[in-house]
Design an enzyme around this catalytic site. Structure first.
Site, PDB file in Angstrom:
ATOM      1  N   THR A  80       0.851  -1.205   0.000  1.00 15.30           N
ATOM      2  CA  THR A  80       0.000   0.000   0.000  1.00 15.30           C
ATOM      3  C   THR A  80       0.882   1.248   0.000  1.00 15.30           C
ATOM      4  O   THR A  80       0.667   2.180  -0.778  1.00 15.30           O
ATOM      5  CB  THR A  80      -0.913  -0.002   1.257  1.00 15.30           C
ATOM      6  OG1 THR A  80      -1.788  -1.115   1.174  1.00 15.30           O
ATOM      7  CG2 THR A  80      -1.699   1.278   1.386  1.00 15.30           C
ATOM      8  N   CYS A 332      -8.812  -7.167   1.221  1.00 14.23           N
ATOM      9  CA  CYS A 332      -9.137  -5.826   1.710  1.00 14.23           C
ATOM     10  C   CYS A 332     -10.592  -5.467   1.506  1.00 14.23           C
ATOM     11  O   CYS A 332     -11.145  -4.653   2.216  1.00 14.23           O
ATOM     12  CB  CYS A 332      -8.299  -4.779   0.987  1.00 14.23           C
ATOM     13  SG  CYS A 332      -6.587  -5.116   1.134  1.00 14.23           S
TER      14      CYS A 332
END
Ligand SMILES: Cc1ncc(COP(=O)(O)O)c(C=O)c1O
Length: 391
Positions: A80, A332
């Site tokens: 990320t 996610c």
């Protein structure tokens, strides 16, 4: 389906795309860096020098995997973070050249949201369409690049449907047009061969916890000469591009994980492809089961399906009661009850995109595990279909 009295919790893990266990060989090399080799890489004493040496050796290992130079590797805390740094960092540093960025609609949320953040700062974002397999169209890419374009960011391998993009062709187009090419390779780094020079990749994200390394480590390849702005303010770590005390144990573990993947890659690709294909052909024998993603241009460890009239969440819950760990879409987005943006982009209807099941294999997956899944899944599907309100 009757209550299964013989039901055994076998603990079969088929969610390697979400995260992997850390290989015991990796843990072994990490341990000294929590104990006697705990130094800070910027300290001038021997503890610091020892930590710095471990960091630089790790950089060489990461660079070697993708045929980069060590100075082109920046360690971060997560994929990320690497994706944020690549996209926001390249955009902010090069905005005088132009303010247009191209992505695909099947990117990971951290790429989509980074692009969204830039859109709020006035950047123009183009999302290329993908075909039913999730592949971008190279002619559309060529047409989308304008004088204003500074960056193209296309995911290397889809975390949901496993489709592999033609990185070399994309890189060639970007190089010819003079725009930077970033690829989020969180799912392919260490699993399939990547050569950043041959593929003309300028920025690449790699991740530790998807390849049997620890969480808390990732990397960003930044081609020599490419300017990016840091997104964290602070010290001069990582060539001034990523401030913050270096997580040496995690990075040393990441490097060991890379070495093992590199050494075992050719054999593992063959082994997993065989298991994956057995899994796919077995699941497709179930009535109303459909494969998501490309039949052959896909990660060796990824299989993804949708089933008529059934929601993926209920399949995952049922499989869990049989000791089988699977997922629906990406890890996610599994808390969101919305259909997957990836499956909608490849043309599935919202009710079909809800029906997806992702099975991802890894280092400890055996043929027995696949046989067990293939025994349990048809019963689960049959049971859920009987009670389905969507029929
Ligand atoms: C393709 C891809 N990009 C980025 C990420 C984000 O990784 P992390 O959550 O470790 O930062 C993931 C994780 O699933 C991924 O699969």
């Amino acid at each position: 389906m009757k209550k299964n009295k013989n039901k055994k919790r076998r603990g079969v893990y088929l969610d390697y795309a979400a995260t992997t266990p850390v290989d015991p060989r990796v843990i072994k090399v990490m341990i000294p860096y929590f104990k006697e080799k705990f130094g800070n890489t910027v300290s001038l004493h021997s503890f610091g020098r020892e930590a710095k040496e471990a960091l630089e050796k790790s950089r060489e290992v990461a660079a070697d995997l993708i045929k980069a130079k060590p100075k082109e590797i920046i360690f971060t805390s997560s994929a990320t973070e690497s994706n944020n740094l690549a996209i926001k960092g390249a955009a902010l540093a090069n905005q005088k050249k132009g303010r247009h960025i191209i992505i695909s609609p099947i990117e990971h949320l951290c790429v989509l949201e980074s692009a969204q953040w830039l859109a709020k700062q006035g950047f123009k974002i183009t999302k290329l369409a993908v075909d039913k397999y999730g592949l971008i169209n190279l002619n559309e890419l060529k047409k989308a690049i304008s004088q204003e374009t500074i960056l193209v960011s296309i995911i290397s391998a889809s975390n949901e449907i496993g489709t592999l993009q033609p990185l070399q062709e994309i890189g060639q187009i970007c190089r010819q047009k003079g725009v930077y090419f970033h690829t989020d390779a969180a799912q392919s780094f260490g699993k399939i061969p990547i050569d950043v020079n041959q593929m003309k990749i300028d920025l690449l994200t790699g991740c530790s916890h998807k390849i049997y390394g620890p969480k808390g480590a990732a990397c960003l390849f930044v081609r020599d000469g490419i300017k990016i702005e840091p997104i964290l303010s602070g010290g001069e770590h990582e060539f001034g591009l990523r401030a913050g005390t270096i997580n040496v144990p995690a990075i040393v573990g990441f490097a060991e994980a890379i070495k093992l993947c590199q050494k075992e890659m050719a054999v593992e690709i063959k082994r997993l492809t065989k298991l994956r294909d057995k899994l796919i052909s077995g699941v497709l024998k179930i009535k109303g089961a459909h494969l998501n993603g490309h039949p052959t241009k896909r990660l060796p460890n990824n299989a993804n399906f949708w089933f008529d009239f059934i929601e993926g969440e209920s399949i995952v819950i049922q499989l869990d009661s049989f000791g089988l760990a699977a997922s629906t879409g990406s890890a996610c987005s599994s808390l969101k009850l919305e259909p997957s943006h990836v499956l909608l982009a490849v043309g599935l209807k919202p009710q079909e995109a809800h029906g997806s099941l992702r099975l991802t294999l890894g280092r400890w997956t055996t043929e027995k595990d696949i046989d067990y899944l293939l025994k349990v899944l048809p019963k689960v599907v049959e049971k859920l279909r009987k009670i389905s309100p969507f029929k």
